[in-house]
Design a protein around this motif. Structure first.
Motif, PDB file in Angstrom:
ATOM      1  N   LEU A  78       0.830  -1.203   0.000  1.00  0.00           N
ATOM      2  CA  LEU A  78       0.000   0.000   0.000  1.00  0.00           C
ATOM      3  C   LEU A  78       0.865   1.254   0.000  1.00  0.00           C
ATOM      4  O   LEU A  78       0.617   2.189  -0.763  1.00  0.00           O
ATOM      5  CB  LEU A  78      -0.935   0.012   1.210  1.00  0.00           C
ATOM      6  CG  LEU A  78      -1.784   1.277   1.369  1.00  0.00           C
ATOM      7  CD1 LEU A  78      -2.688   1.485   0.162  1.00  0.00           C
ATOM      8  CD2 LEU A  78      -2.592   1.213   2.650  1.00  0.00           C
ATOM      9  N   MET A  82       0.718   4.160  -2.886  1.00  0.00           N
ATOM     10  CA  MET A  82       0.334   5.527  -2.521  1.00  0.00           C
ATOM     11  C   MET A  82       1.446   6.522  -2.842  1.00  0.00           C
ATOM     12  O   MET A  82       1.196   7.716  -2.934  1.00  0.00           O
ATOM     13  CB  MET A  82      -0.049   5.607  -1.040  1.00  0.00           C
ATOM     14  CG  MET A  82      -1.296   4.805  -0.669  1.00  0.00           C
ATOM     15  SD  MET A  82      -2.781   5.212  -1.617  1.00  0.00           S
ATOM     16  CE  MET A  82      -3.139   6.836  -1.008  1.00  0.00           C
ATOM     17  N   LEU A  90      -7.668   5.418  -2.101  1.00  0.00           N
ATOM     18  CA  LEU A  90      -7.684   4.308  -1.158  1.00  0.00           C
ATOM     19  C   LEU A  90      -9.131   3.978  -0.833  1.00  0.00           C
ATOM     20  O   LEU A  90      -9.879   4.834  -0.362  1.00  0.00           O
ATOM     21  CB  LEU A  90      -6.935   4.681   0.121  1.00  0.00           C
ATOM     22  CG  LEU A  90      -6.991   3.666   1.257  1.00  0.00           C
ATOM     23  CD1 LEU A  90      -6.395   2.330   0.816  1.00  0.00           C
ATOM     24  CD2 LEU A  90      -6.281   4.197   2.476  1.00  0.00           C
TER      25      LEU A  90
END
Length: 129
Positions: A78, A82, A90
């Motif tokens: 993640l 990001m 998200l």
């Protein structure tokens, strides 16, 4: 909201089938990753709650299309997604309401199609009450 062609990354199985059916119910078109059209989809949905190969993760990092990341917890994968320099949303609630909210935002981003270089946008999408 424009109809989007959504490429879904994640392990095959019941979870992917649920995401595929939800995307169809909302009025968008799921595109199989093994399809010749996977490279032309409007956005990518990455399901980090299932296993991704390192190759899939690297390809997702480099893709400039808007990306929806389904993740129930913070993970190294993640953090990598990001940090990419394209629009990234998200999705903490992969229900129909959560995906509907995220896909409405992704539709606007896909129409704009010019992400700000060196900057990721993070949005939390949750089901509308």
């Amino acid at each position: 909201m424009n109809n989007l062609d959504i490429v879904i990354l994640g392990s095959p199985g019941e979870r992917r089938e649920e995401l595929t059916n939800t995307i169809k119910a909302i009025g968008h078109t799921p595109v199989p990753t093994d399809s010749e059209f996977a490279g032309t989809g409007d956005a990518i949905l990455v399901d980090l709650d299932t296993a991704l190969t390192e190759s899939e993760l690297q390809n997702a990092e480099l893709d400039a299309r808007p990306m929806l990341v389904v993740a129930g917890a913070v993970s190294p994968a993640l953090r990598r997604l990001m940090a990419r320099s394209a629009d990234t949303l998200l999705v903490t609630d992969p229900s129909e309401g959560g995906l509907r909210t995220a896909l409405a935002t992704a539709s606007g981003l896909a129409a704009r199609r010019q992400p700000a270089p060196g900057r990721a946008m993070a949005w939390m999408a949750a089901a509308a009450s």
